[in-house]
Design an enzyme around this catalytic site. Structure first.
Site, PDB file in Angstrom:
ATOM      1  N   TYR A 152       0.812  -1.218  -0.069  1.00 57.91           N
ATOM      2  CA  TYR A 152       0.019   0.099   0.029  1.00 57.91           C
ATOM      3  C   TYR A 152       0.897   1.175  -0.002  1.00 57.91           C
ATOM      4  O   TYR A 152       0.563   2.283  -0.893  1.00 57.91           O
ATOM      5  CB  TYR A 152      -1.011  -0.126   1.292  1.00 57.91           C
ATOM      6  CG  TYR A 152      -2.013   1.135   1.409  1.00 57.91           C
ATOM      7  CD1 TYR A 152      -3.159   0.888   0.647  1.00 57.91           C
ATOM      8  CD2 TYR A 152      -1.742   2.167   2.307  1.00 57.91           C
ATOM      9  CE1 TYR A 152      -3.960   1.915   0.813  1.00 57.91           C
ATOM     10  CE2 TYR A 152      -2.873   3.114   2.151  1.00 57.91           C
ATOM     11  CZ  TYR A 152      -3.863   2.908   1.556  1.00 57.91           C
ATOM     12  OH  TYR A 152      -5.019   3.748   1.575  1.00 57.91           O
ATOM     13  N   ILE A 185      -8.810   8.948   8.788  1.00 63.70           N
ATOM     14  CA  ILE A 185     -10.255   9.558   8.569  1.00 63.70           C
ATOM     15  C   ILE A 185     -11.141   8.505   9.193  1.00 63.70           C
ATOM     16  O   ILE A 185     -11.027   7.297   9.071  1.00 63.70           O
ATOM     17  CB  ILE A 185     -10.452   9.868   7.054  1.00 63.70           C
ATOM     18  CG1 ILE A 185      -9.276  10.579   6.555  1.00 63.70           C
ATOM     19  CG2 ILE A 185     -11.847  10.631   6.944  1.00 63.70           C
ATOM     20  CD1 ILE A 185      -9.081  11.990   7.203  1.00 63.70           C
TER      21      ILE A 185
END
Lengths: 245, 77
Positions: A152, A185
């Protein structure tokens, strides 16, 4: 910062940050097309956006043919997209010593190679319009690194490098290319964490709280606007102060 | 109906922002007409649209002059 009359394409718009980005761009007047990988996801996007003229489509960003077909149908129906938000992404976390080759390939393909494909597919329309905005959703871990996420982090760092190169290629055609790198988030992705993981996370965020999807979407909306015409090749951190590299 | 030559020259003028009088058949896009690499890509895109054809990348790279473009269009449309 009106986006009236612009067609915007947001990948991965059925939930999380992508859903909020699609909503904000639509509220600013853009005709927003959101992509999802399933019919149900696309219908959900249509439900959310139809009152503002937008709709959802099924698109697999890891497949060039699916992207080309999607862009073609949008262009015929609504006009060529001049705002592209590359938001779709996946994780396949594991320590490198346990990571399968497929986990590496899938993440690089969906999170990085997909952006090459979607950007290429919309570039002709943007070049003709002499106006375009590409906004790539990166991640705080692109700069920081994160154990368990070599795939990632590599993909997201690749996104930021690609952002800078493409920005230079297209700058004199009125096309800007930027990245937004969110920190933690409050989405489905972070809801999966347990309390101890959550506490550990909070301790490294100077703001002392998770970010809201709206706070990422607001930065994307700025980068999509006419006012941001001179900002290109940039990565903007939206992370409550946890990393400033 | 304009000839292929006229249509190609018109597109060259539009894409590269040069005057018709500057465009000769022998003009090189890069050396004589000041095209950069992105200009040449866009020029090929414009030719594809005008003549409703697809010019493969390996062929597009060979189109260096106005005459090259005219010859290609005449041979392939």
């Amino acid at each position: 910062m009106s986006l009236e009359g612009k067609v915007a394409l947001v990948t991965g718009a059925s939930r999380g940050i992508g859903r909020e980005i699609a909503k904000v761009l639509a509220e600013r007047g853009a005709l927003v097309v959101g992509t999802a990988t399933s019919e149900a996801g696309a219908e959900g996007i249509t439900d959310a956006l139809s009152s503002m003229g937008g709709y959802g489509i099924v698109m697999n960003v890891s497949d060039a043919a699916s992207i080309d077909a999607g862009i073609k149908s949008i262009t015929e129906k609504s006009g060529a997209p001049v705002i592209l938000v590359n938001n779709a992404g996946i994780t396949r976390d594991n320590l490198l010593m346990r990571m399968k080759e497929d986990d590496w390939d899938d993440v690089i393909n969906t999170n990085l190679s997909s952006i090459f494909r979607t950007s290429k597919a919309v570039m002709r329309g943007m070049a003709k319009a002499r106006w375009g905005r590409i906004i790539n959703i990166s991640s705080v871990v692109a700069g920081m690194g994160n154990p368990g996420q070599v795939n990632y982090c590599a993909a997201k760092a690749g996104v930021e490098g690609m952002t800078r190169s493409l920005a230079k290629e297209m700058a004199n055609r009125g096309i800007t290319v930027n990245s937004v790198a969110p920190g933690f988030i409050d989405t489905d992705m972070t809801k999966k964490l347990d309390d101890s993981q959550r506490d550990a996370m909070m301790s490294v965020i100077p703001a002392g709280r998770l970010g809201e999807p709206e706070e990422v979407a607001a930065v994307v909306a700025f980068l999509a606007s006419q006012e941001a015409a001179y900002v290109t090749g940039e990565t903007i951190n939206v992370n409550g102060g946890m990393f400033m590299g | 109906m304009s000839t292929v030559e006229e249509r190609v020259k018109k597109i060259v003028c539009e894409q590269l922002g040069v005057k018709e009088s500057e465009v000769q058949n022998t003009s090189s896009f890069v050396e004589d007409l000041g095209a950069d690499s992105l200009d040449t890509v866009e020029l090929v895109m414009a030719l594809e649209e005008e003549f409703e054809t697809e010019i493969p990348d390996e062929e597009a790279e060979k189109l260096a002059s106005v005459q090259d473009a005219i010859d290609y269009i005449v041979a392939h449309t």
